[in-house]
Design an enzyme around this catalytic site. Sequence first.
Site, PDB file in Angstrom:
ATOM      1  N   HIS A  76     -30.793  13.154  34.024  1.00 50.87           N
ATOM      2  CA  HIS A  76     -32.227  12.865  34.171  1.00 50.87           C
ATOM      3  C   HIS A  76     -32.404  11.523  34.836  1.00 50.87           C
ATOM      4  CE1 HIS A  76     -36.449  12.354  33.107  1.00 50.87           C
ATOM      5  NE2 HIS A  76     -36.462  13.667  32.980  1.00 50.87           N
TER       6      HIS A  76
ATOM      7  N   ASP B  69     -34.487  21.225  29.875  1.00 49.87           N
ATOM      8  CA  ASP B  69     -34.275  22.554  30.458  1.00 49.87           C
ATOM      9  C   ASP B  69     -33.001  23.234  29.991  1.00 49.87           C
ATOM     10  OD1 ASP B  69     -36.605  22.560  32.004  1.00 49.87           O
ATOM     11  OD2 ASP B  69     -35.661  21.275  33.491  1.00 49.87           O
TER      12      ASP B  69
HETATM   13  N1  CMC Z   1     -24.086  17.513  37.124  1.00 51.06           N
HETATM   14  C1  CMC Z   1     -23.116  16.770  37.687  1.00 51.06           C
HETATM   15  N2  CMC Z   1     -23.288  15.528  38.167  1.00 51.06           N
HETATM   16  C2  CMC Z   1     -24.531  15.010  38.078  1.00 51.06           C
HETATM   17  C3  CMC Z   1     -25.600  15.705  37.493  1.00 51.06           C
HETATM   18  C4  CMC Z   1     -25.353  17.008  37.013  1.00 51.06           C
HETATM   19  N3  CMC Z   1     -26.326  17.747  36.450  1.00 51.06           N
HETATM   20  N4  CMC Z   1     -26.730  14.962  37.544  1.00 51.06           N
HETATM   21  C5  CMC Z   1     -26.378  13.806  38.132  1.00 51.06           C
HETATM   22  N5  CMC Z   1     -25.050  13.823  38.457  1.00 51.06           N
HETATM   23  C6  CMC Z   1     -24.289  12.727  39.071  1.00 51.06           C
HETATM   24  C7  CMC Z   1     -24.602  12.630  40.563  1.00 51.06           C
HETATM   25  O1  CMC Z   1     -23.683  13.394  41.331  1.00 51.06           O
HETATM   26  C8  CMC Z   1     -24.475  11.150  40.813  1.00 51.06           C
HETATM   27  O2  CMC Z   1     -23.116  10.845  40.943  1.00 51.06           O
HETATM   28  P1  CMC Z   1     -22.650   9.631  41.928  1.00 51.06           P
HETATM   29  O3  CMC Z   1     -23.294   8.392  41.367  1.00 51.06           O
HETATM   30  O4  CMC Z   1     -21.165   9.648  41.808  1.00 51.06           O
HETATM   31  O5  CMC Z   1     -23.168  10.005  43.285  1.00 51.06           O
HETATM   32  C9  CMC Z   1     -24.979  10.513  39.506  1.00 51.06           C
HETATM   33  O6  CMC Z   1     -24.755  11.511  38.491  1.00 51.06           O
HETATM   34  C10 CMC Z   1     -26.457  10.140  39.536  1.00 51.06           C
HETATM   35  O7  CMC Z   1     -27.208  11.269  39.957  1.00 51.06           O
HETATM   36  P2  CMC Z   1     -28.475  11.210  40.906  1.00 51.06           P
HETATM   37  O8  CMC Z   1     -28.663  12.533  41.555  1.00 51.06           O
HETATM   38  O9  CMC Z   1     -28.362  10.010  41.796  1.00 51.06           O
HETATM   39  O10 CMC Z   1     -29.606  10.919  39.829  1.00 51.06           O
HETATM   40  P3  CMC Z   1     -31.160  11.213  39.982  1.00 51.06           P
HETATM   41  O11 CMC Z   1     -31.826  10.355  38.990  1.00 51.06           O
HETATM   42  O12 CMC Z   1     -31.585  11.101  41.408  1.00 51.06           O
HETATM   43  O13 CMC Z   1     -31.280  12.768  39.582  1.00 51.06           O
HETATM   44  C11 CMC Z   1     -31.599  14.787  38.400  1.00 51.06           C
HETATM   45  C12 CMC Z   1     -31.719  13.245  38.369  1.00 51.06           C
HETATM   46  C13 CMC Z   1     -32.322  15.346  37.171  1.00 51.06           C
HETATM   47  C14 CMC Z   1     -32.275  15.355  39.646  1.00 51.06           C
HETATM   48  C15 CMC Z   1     -30.095  15.177  38.359  1.00 51.06           C
HETATM   49  O14 CMC Z   1     -29.489  14.694  37.172  1.00 51.06           O
HETATM   50  C16 CMC Z   1     -29.873  16.680  38.497  1.00 51.06           C
HETATM   51  O15 CMC Z   1     -29.840  17.201  39.631  1.00 51.06           O
HETATM   52  N6  CMC Z   1     -29.742  17.429  37.347  1.00 51.06           N
HETATM   53  C17 CMC Z   1     -29.617  18.869  37.398  1.00 51.06           C
HETATM   54  C18 CMC Z   1     -31.006  19.486  37.548  1.00 51.06           C
HETATM   55  C19 CMC Z   1     -31.847  19.395  36.285  1.00 51.06           C
HETATM   56  O16 CMC Z   1     -31.387  19.688  35.196  1.00 51.06           O
HETATM   57  N7  CMC Z   1     -33.136  19.007  36.448  1.00 51.06           N
HETATM   58  C20 CMC Z   1     -34.095  18.915  35.352  1.00 51.06           C
HETATM   59  C21 CMC Z   1     -34.539  17.522  35.058  1.00 51.06           C
HETATM   60  S1  CMC Z   1     -35.454  17.368  33.512  1.00 51.06           S
HETATM   61  C22 CMC Z   1     -36.859  18.355  33.674  1.00 51.06           C
HETATM   62  C23 CMC Z   1     -37.701  18.093  34.875  1.00 51.06           C
HETATM   63  O17 CMC Z   1     -37.855  16.970  35.325  1.00 51.06           O
HETATM   64  O18 CMC Z   1     -38.293  19.047  35.400  1.00 51.06           O
END
Ligand code: CMC
Length: 427
Positions: A305, A362
């Site tokens: 998140h 989720d």
């Molecule tokens: N699985 C594997 N690695 C992950 C995941 C994951 N679910 N989420 C983040 N990472 C890694 C990512 O690869 C990155 O690694 P590095 O620093 O080595 O590049 C690091 O963690 C930080 O991730 P980010 O994408 O820069 O973080 P963000 O804050 O931009 O993204 C997120 C947050 C929710 C989009 C992301 O965690 C994600 O894609 N999660 C899966 C989708 C999901 O479950 N979304 C629902 C969110 S909660 C409900 C809502 O908001 O609707």
Amino acid sequence: MSDTAKLQVPGKDVEYPVLSGSVGPDVIDIRKLYGQTGMFTYDPGFTSTASCESGLTYIDGDQGVLLHRGYPIGQLAEQSSFMEVSYLLLNGELPNQEELTKFENTITRHTMLHEQLATFYRGFRRDAHPMAVMCGVAGALSAFYHDSTDITDPKQRMIASHRLIAKMPTIAAMAYKYSVGQPFLYPDNSLSYTGNFLRMTFGVPAEEYEVNPVVEKALDRIFILHADHEQNASTSTVRLAGSSGANPFACIAAGIACLWGPAHGGANEAALNMLREIGRPERIPEYIARAKDKNDPFRLMGFGHRVYKNYDPRATVMQKTVREVFEALKVNDPVFEVALQLEEMALSDPYFIEKKLFPNVDFYSGVILSAIGFPTTMFTALFALARTVGWVAQWNEMISDPEQKIGRPRQLYTGPVQRDYVPVGKR
Ligand code: CMC
């Protein structure tokens, strides 16, 4: 006394006020930055930018805290109802019994859709995704309810808000009915908000529908858990759309469109699809390895998140609710065991520990919704239904804010500099 923050830019030292909220990080008020220095800040994804002032929802991502108007989400989910939380978000305080009854009656009076909208549904393909239909129908509401689109009139704003909260279950249930080829069911206002939605979704005109109180309570709790979440992508979309003076129905349609993405509300559908694909606990290590592999775009859906760097407090309540629903419905979907073991393995893996990736709202919601009987394509539609209250509350707050301006971010331009047009024959 408020502090200031000093910034050194070539040839100049500038100072900006530091503003403090009631709780949470202070913010540097950089509104005069461009005028004083000719520079912008650069913050793609808004990871360090507060876009507005708000009194609705507070999140402490490190501690795993979520408060609506000061009340912890765990207490609201355990002790209150979605209607109470809706009133709280819209009006700032919990209602007393009289206020709650009045609010429920008001919402109830707005649950029907203009009859012409049923015809509108028939223009969609039966296999359309419910979110495509929700987006279209919510946007079309402004073509039907002209008398609540004057956003300068607080009364009209409130009527539009009540209409949106009340009609969203009808819109979502009709999207489902249309997809399975069953007749639409009119709302039954003797039922609760959530009971009515269950009946419109799973009832048929040929039979009485009995609302299962455990399922009704569980779904109502799921709605509470999704009601609002501060300045997330879809809420920011609603605010940005609304900042131009667009009508509330159009703004909510924009919010639904944004919510649909798999990184946001679409993750509940993606998470259950992933768990089903994994299928057996023995296959979990393979998926964990893929999620860690930089060359594989796969991510663990329902994990991680932007704000929570600790367990999402909504996921805690969600996990508990799975057990209650399974018991009440006497189901035992093996996918829950896969989810529990996946969580355990991920939380003991250094990759997830270092990056502070925990289950989010989720991760477990799909397991419950599936047990209740919703197809995966309806999951995000249910999220949209519940989040509508947050969207309208945030939209109302923005319109009433004297500091409100049209949202207009700037950019770091990296395209070609000015050049002369070359006629097509000479290129
Ligand atoms: N699985 C594997 N690695 C992950 C995941 C994951 N679910 N989420 C983040 N990472 C890694 C990512 O690869 C990155 O690694 P590095 O620093 O080595 O590049 C690091 O963690 C930080 O991730 P980010 O994408 O820069 O973080 P963000 O804050 O931009 O993204 C997120 C947050 C929710 C989009 C992301 O965690 C994600 O894609 N999660 C899966 C989708 C999901 O479950 N979304 C629902 C969110 S909660 C409900 C809502 O908001 O609707």
